[in-house]
Design an enzyme around this catalytic site. Sequence first.
Site, short mmCIF file in Angstrom:
data_model
loop_
_atom_site.label_atom_id
_atom_site.label_comp_id
_atom_site.label_asym_id
_atom_site.label_seq_id
_atom_site.Cartn_x
_atom_site.Cartn_y
_atom_site.Cartn_z
N HIS A 141 -3.09 6.96 2.26
CA HIS A 141 -3.63 5.65 1.88
C HIS A 141 -4.89 5.36 2.70
O HIS A 141 -4.87 5.45 3.93
CB HIS A 141 -2.57 4.58 2.10
CG HIS A 141 -3.12 3.20 2.04
ND1 HIS A 141 -3.84 2.74 0.97
CD2 HIS A 141 -3.08 2.18 2.94
CE1 HIS A 141 -4.22 1.50 1.20
NE2 HIS A 141 -3.78 1.13 2.39
N CYS A 196 0.82 -1.23 0.00
CA CYS A 196 0.00 0.00 0.00
C CYS A 196 0.85 1.26 0.00
O CYS A 196 0.31 2.37 -0.13
CB CYS A 196 -0.96 -0.02 1.18
SG CYS A 196 -1.99 -1.49 1.19
N ASN A 235 -10.24 -0.44 1.08
CA ASN A 235 -8.79 -0.34 0.90
C ASN A 235 -8.43 -0.89 -0.48
O ASN A 235 -8.60 -2.07 -0.74
CB ASN A 235 -8.11 -1.15 2.02
CG ASN A 235 -6.60 -1.10 1.95
OD1 ASN A 235 -6.01 -0.76 0.93
ND2 ASN A 235 -5.97 -1.47 3.06
N1 COA Z 1 -17.30 -8.99 11.49
C1 COA Z 1 -17.60 -9.22 12.76
N2 COA Z 1 -16.69 -9.51 13.69
C2 COA Z 1 -15.39 -9.52 13.31
C3 COA Z 1 -15.01 -9.29 11.99
C4 COA Z 1 -16.03 -9.01 11.06
N3 COA Z 1 -15.76 -8.74 9.77
N4 COA Z 1 -13.66 -9.36 11.90
C5 COA Z 1 -13.23 -9.66 13.13
N5 COA Z 1 -14.25 -9.76 13.98
C6 COA Z 1 -14.24 -10.06 15.40
C7 COA Z 1 -12.96 -10.70 15.82
O1 COA Z 1 -13.02 -12.09 15.60
C8 COA Z 1 -12.95 -10.36 17.31
O2 COA Z 1 -13.78 -11.27 17.98
P1 COA Z 1 -13.33 -11.89 19.40
O3 COA Z 1 -13.18 -10.70 20.30
O4 COA Z 1 -14.47 -12.77 19.74
O5 COA Z 1 -12.06 -12.60 19.13
C9 COA Z 1 -13.64 -9.01 17.37
O6 COA Z 1 -14.32 -8.84 16.13
C10 COA Z 1 -12.71 -7.83 17.58
O7 COA Z 1 -11.64 -7.95 16.72
P2 COA Z 1 -10.46 -6.96 16.84
O8 COA Z 1 -9.30 -7.52 16.10
O9 COA Z 1 -10.27 -6.59 18.26
O10 COA Z 1 -11.04 -5.67 16.10
P3 COA Z 1 -10.29 -4.32 15.81
O11 COA Z 1 -10.95 -3.23 16.56
O12 COA Z 1 -8.79 -4.42 15.92
O13 COA Z 1 -10.63 -4.11 14.27
C11 COA Z 1 -9.62 -4.33 12.11
C12 COA Z 1 -10.17 -5.06 13.33
C13 COA Z 1 -9.06 -5.35 11.13
C14 COA Z 1 -10.75 -3.56 11.47
C15 COA Z 1 -8.51 -3.34 12.59
O14 COA Z 1 -7.59 -4.02 13.40
C16 COA Z 1 -7.80 -2.71 11.44
O15 COA Z 1 -8.39 -1.96 10.67
N6 COA Z 1 -6.49 -2.93 11.30
C17 COA Z 1 -5.75 -2.41 10.19
C18 COA Z 1 -6.00 -3.26 8.97
C19 COA Z 1 -5.55 -2.64 7.71
O16 COA Z 1 -5.85 -1.51 7.46
N7 COA Z 1 -4.81 -3.40 6.89
C20 COA Z 1 -4.29 -2.94 5.67
C21 COA Z 1 -3.28 -1.90 5.88
S1 COA Z 1 -2.54 -1.38 4.42
#
Ligand code: COA
Length: 320
Positions: A247, A114, A277
């Site tokens: 980004h 990215c 994204n």
């Molecule tokens: N729908 C519902 N629940 C979901 C889910 C979805 N699509 N994806 C994950 N969960 C669940 C997880 O399993 C977790 O459940 P648990 O607590 O029972 O284990 C819960 O939601 C919380 O997950 P968590 O990882 O704490 O959420 P978060 O607040 O960190 O958000 C992301 C997750 C991926 C949205 C966030 O971490 C993020 O945006 N990270 C950056 C990712 C990114 O931008 N990548 C590319 C960069 S170039």
Amino acid sequence: MGAVIRGIGVYYPDNIVTNADIEKMVETTDEWITTRTGIRQRRLLPKDSPLMASDFGTFAAKAAMDKAGMTADDIDGIICANINPDKQFPATACFIQAKLGVKNGFAFDVTAACAGFVYASNMAHLMIDAGQAKNVLVIGAEILSRVLDWTDRNTCILFGDAAGAVVFSQGPKDRGVILSQMKSDGSQADVLYLDCVGGGSSSAGKGMAMDGKQVFKAAVTEIADIVKSTLAKAGLSLKDLDLLVIHQANIRILNAIADKLELPPEKMIINVDRFGNTSSASIPLALHDAESQGKLQPGKLVALAGVGGGMSWGCNLLRW
Ligand code: COA
């Protein structure tokens, strides 16, 4: 020589996939996706489409060339950033070169996930500055839907398909790219990656893998730091900055960066809600929105910043 942006073009598929559509594919909700990511919809190429990343890149490049008033004969370099190329080799940029009918100069790809568009823009600037090229197409072209694990709700909800392109041209020294910085931390290579189709040289391909929390933290810290340090190296500060084009990964990442840098909303571009994204395509896509909103006026100081797998991150500072 300065390297100025003469034209911006984008391409994305007509097919809109909303969070309600995603609810039918994996166990998730519109509410979860919207509150955790800010994404409401994304463009996804229908599965049976014959289009390749080079087609996306060609459509966006053609639009950018039209805006710049240029034909294939004017282009003497093509750099394409992507994470899902047409083929392992040759470069997707070579396919784009042929599809555009460009006969001159070079064509190659950049792999910096990215951050790819920022890396490629830096290269275009350095080549133009060195007199190696006059008009360089920098393209981000991604069909991510084909490399996602559609059973993994942690990743498949986040991404979309799109391409964006700009034409960098020789211009006055006090316009265009002022300074760029590129950084990588290979010790974090395992927090966000995509195995090669067929396994590559390391392991069996399974689709994109990600440690979301780690990526989130790194993205906020590294983007905020590199924007500040790039401005400082250029003898400028945050108060001089008119627009930050980051980004588009997640609205919470964008908001956290804005908070850290104390930037008001009008100095940021947000379109992650409409596109998700789109990896290397997201910065030119956001730049295109900035242009449509009249934010790219002569004299404005604009920073582009990207972060992604590698981890890799970077910033280009431009005087419009
Ligand atoms: N729908 C519902 N629940 C979901 C889910 C979805 N699509 N994806 C994950 N969960 C669940 C997880 O399993 C977790 O459940 P648990 O607590 O029972 O284990 C819960 O939601 C919380 O997950 P968590 O990882 O704490 O959420 P978060 O607040 O960190 O958000 C992301 C997750 C991926 C949205 C966030 O971490 C993020 O945006 N990270 C950056 C990712 C990114 O931008 N990548 C590319 C960069 S170039």
